[in-house]
Design a protein around this motif. Structure first.
Motif, short mmCIF file in Angstrom:
data_model
loop_
_atom_site.label_atom_id
_atom_site.label_comp_id
_atom_site.label_asym_id
_atom_site.label_seq_id
_atom_site.Cartn_x
_atom_site.Cartn_y
_atom_site.Cartn_z
N HIS A 263 23.74 7.33 1.68
CA HIS A 263 22.53 7.20 2.85
C HIS A 263 21.88 8.66 2.38
O HIS A 263 22.44 9.73 2.48
N VAL A 264 20.66 8.30 2.11
CA VAL A 264 19.74 9.38 1.94
C VAL A 264 18.83 10.13 2.95
O VAL A 264 17.69 9.06 3.28
N HIS A 265 19.11 10.95 3.74
CA HIS A 265 18.41 11.37 4.89
C HIS A 265 17.13 11.66 4.82
O HIS A 265 16.27 11.55 5.81
N GLY A 266 16.82 12.19 3.93
CA GLY A 266 15.45 12.80 3.47
C GLY A 266 14.42 11.71 3.11
O GLY A 266 13.27 11.95 3.01
N ALA A 267 14.96 10.57 2.76
CA ALA A 267 14.09 9.45 2.40
C ALA A 267 13.90 8.71 3.55
O ALA A 267 14.81 7.96 4.16
N GLU A 268 12.61 8.57 4.24
CA GLU A 268 12.24 7.85 5.34
C GLU A 268 11.58 6.53 5.34
O GLU A 268 10.55 6.60 4.45
N VAL A 269 11.99 5.49 5.89
CA VAL A 269 11.08 4.37 5.91
C VAL A 269 10.96 3.57 7.07
O VAL A 269 11.90 3.96 8.00
N LEU A 270 9.93 2.88 7.37
CA LEU A 270 9.70 2.40 8.91
C LEU A 270 9.89 0.80 8.48
O LEU A 270 9.57 0.12 7.59
N HIS A 271 10.68 0.30 9.45
CA HIS A 271 11.28 -1.23 9.39
C HIS A 271 10.45 -1.91 10.73
O HIS A 271 10.78 -1.52 11.81
N VAL B 209 8.88 -3.46 5.50
CA VAL B 209 9.42 -2.11 5.52
C VAL B 209 8.23 -1.16 4.58
O VAL B 209 7.68 -1.70 3.66
N THR B 210 7.76 -0.16 5.21
CA THR B 210 7.02 0.79 4.68
C THR B 210 7.70 2.14 4.24
O THR B 210 8.12 2.48 5.31
N LEU B 211 7.45 2.54 3.10
CA LEU B 211 7.83 3.89 2.84
C LEU B 211 7.09 5.02 3.36
O LEU B 211 5.85 5.05 3.58
N ARG B 212 7.70 6.02 3.83
CA ARG B 212 7.03 7.19 4.17
C ARG B 212 6.78 7.96 2.99
O ARG B 212 7.28 8.05 2.11
N PRO B 213 5.87 8.99 3.20
CA PRO B 213 5.57 10.04 1.78
C PRO B 213 6.75 10.56 1.67
O PRO B 213 7.47 11.23 2.56
N GLY B 214 6.99 10.48 0.23
CA GLY B 214 8.25 11.21 -0.41
C GLY B 214 9.30 10.41 -0.54
O GLY B 214 10.56 10.94 -1.18
N ALA B 215 9.39 9.34 0.19
CA ALA B 215 10.75 8.49 0.27
C ALA B 215 11.14 8.26 -1.13
O ALA B 215 12.36 8.12 -1.49
N ALA B 216 10.35 7.77 -2.00
CA ALA B 216 10.89 7.14 -3.38
C ALA B 216 11.23 8.37 -4.15
O ALA B 216 12.54 8.04 -4.79
N ASP B 217 10.59 9.51 -4.08
CA ASP B 217 11.25 10.69 -4.80
C ASP B 217 12.27 11.00 -4.33
O ASP B 217 13.43 11.50 -5.11
N ALA B 218 12.56 11.07 -3.09
CA ALA B 218 13.70 11.35 -2.56
C ALA B 218 15.08 10.86 -2.76
O ALA B 218 16.27 11.25 -3.10
N LEU B 219 14.82 9.29 -2.83
CA LEU B 219 15.75 8.14 -3.62
C LEU B 219 16.29 8.65 -4.81
O LEU B 219 17.37 8.66 -5.32
N LEU B 220 14.97 8.95 -5.56
CA LEU B 220 15.41 9.15 -7.16
C LEU B 220 16.11 10.60 -7.18
O LEU B 220 16.85 10.58 -8.29
N ALA B 221 15.69 11.36 -6.39
CA ALA B 221 16.64 12.75 -6.55
C ALA B 221 17.95 12.69 -6.43
O ALA B 221 18.72 13.20 -6.77
N ALA C 79 0.82 -1.23 -0.01
CA ALA C 79 -0.24 -0.10 0.12
C ALA C 79 0.93 1.35 0.00
O ALA C 79 0.51 2.12 -0.77
N ALA C 80 1.85 1.24 0.66
CA ALA C 80 2.79 2.27 0.97
C ALA C 80 3.41 2.56 -0.40
O ALA C 80 3.84 3.70 -1.02
N LEU C 81 3.89 1.53 -1.12
CA LEU C 81 4.65 1.79 -2.47
C LEU C 81 3.55 2.20 -3.49
O LEU C 81 4.06 2.99 -4.42
N ALA C 82 2.31 1.72 -3.57
CA ALA C 82 1.13 2.23 -4.25
C ALA C 82 1.19 3.68 -4.16
O ALA C 82 0.85 4.53 -5.00
N ALA C 83 1.20 4.27 -2.83
CA ALA C 83 0.92 5.56 -2.69
C ALA C 83 1.92 6.46 -3.02
O ALA C 83 1.62 7.44 -3.22
N GLU C 84 3.12 5.92 -3.27
CA GLU C 84 4.11 6.42 -3.90
C GLU C 84 4.38 6.22 -5.42
O GLU C 84 5.47 6.78 -6.09
N HIS C 85 3.44 5.45 -6.24
CA HIS C 85 3.22 5.17 -7.57
C HIS C 85 4.55 4.64 -7.95
O HIS C 85 4.92 4.50 -9.10
#
Length: 289
Positions: free
Chosen positions: A195-203, A86-98, A22-28
């Motif tokens: 290490h991308v600090h602005g990309a946060e995930v919950l483990h 692991v669940t991605l927090r909002p914006g995590a995928a975009d932060a990693l790609l950036a 669900a978290a991945l889908a929310a991040e497209h």
């Protein structure tokens, strides 16, 4: 085609997989789920969530299953390898790609991993690091984006083509140290680990698979075997004899006081070290050779 595809290896992961997907889908971020012969509804849950599902007839191990998932992520420039807990927090995928756009010559990118107790997980040392002298395991976590000596395999982003070119996860390892080994090879190739600090995930830590009988013994077996394997692979001091002696003694003491947990834990470690000493492979133990 999507620029990023997630690869999730599931094994009896029905409890945590819905939140992950669900978290991945929310991040497209589309997902490829490799199901390692789950006995629960993991594969069905993944299909219902719209993921591409690869059903393994038996448990192929963590690294080998991820390799299959990455190969199946056709067309993706980057792949995000993550545990089902692991669940991605909002914006995590975009932060990693950036981050990949800012540092295109890096080899691996990892988010800030937050544990259930709110602690920021950061690996302070590794058996395979020739350049990280930290025998006490002192933790000095970064406060922003930073190069790191090693990154946790719980969540990693990598360019798909580079991952395949460098040899993927070592297929001889069934479980444990496959992420350390990958990080070592990436570092040895001259690429940075970021290490991308602005990309946060919950483990969820330890919630990837449901409990099963014999899991502790099996897990400790592979941990001891893989440690011996990677030590030999990189010409490090061989930990087999010391590990075998210490854990065999602890297993015997646990048996004397009828402590089943100790017998499983230390007996598994001793058995894995003994198998490595005798030249038996992890895949042979799992019937995969």
């Amino acid at each position: 085609m999507p620029s990023l595809v997630a690869v999730v290896v599931a094994h009896d992961s029905a409890e945590v997989l819905p939140g992950c997907l669900a978290a991945l889908a929310a991040e497209h971020v589309p997902a490829v789920v490799v199901d390692n012969a789950s006995r629960d509804r993991s594969a069905e849950i993944a299909e219902d969530a719209g993921a591409q599902v690869i059903r393994n007839a038996r448990n192929d191990g963590y690294g080998r299953a991820n390799n299959a998932g990455v190969r199946a992520a056709l067309g993706a420039r980057h792949v995000l390898i993550l545990n089902p807990d692991v669940t991605l927090r909002p914006g995590a995928a975009d932060a990693l790609l950036a981050a990949a756009e800012r540092w295109p010559d890096a080899g691996l990118y990892a988010p800030r991993i937050v544990e259930p107790d709110g602690r920021f997980f950061y690996q302070p040392r590794s058996l395979l690091s020739p350049y990280l002298i930290n025998p006490e395991g002192r933790r000095d976590p970064p406060e922003g984006d930073a190069c790191a000596p090693f990154l946790s395999g719980a969540c990693l982003m990598v360019e798909r083509r580079f991952f395949l070119e460098i040899g993927s996860f070592d297929p001889k390892i069934f479980l444990f140290y496959e992420d350390d080994d990958l990080c070592r090879r990436v570092a040895d190739s001259g690429r940075a680990l970021v290490h991308v600090h602005g990309a946060e995930v919950l483990h969820g830590r330890g919630r990837s698979s449901a409990p099963e009988r014999g899991r502790v013994f099996r897990s400790r077996w592979h941990q001891a075997w893989s440690r011996a394997y990677v030590a030999r692979k990189y010409g490090l001091s061989d930990p087999i004899l010391l590990g075998l002696a210490v854990n065999a003694l602890k297993a015997a003491l646990s048996a004397l006081i009828l402590r089943r947990a100790g017998i499983e834990r230390y007996g598994g470690s001793a058995a894995g070290a003994l198998a490595a000493l005798r030249g038996r492979g992890a895949l042979a133990r799992e019937g995969l050779e």
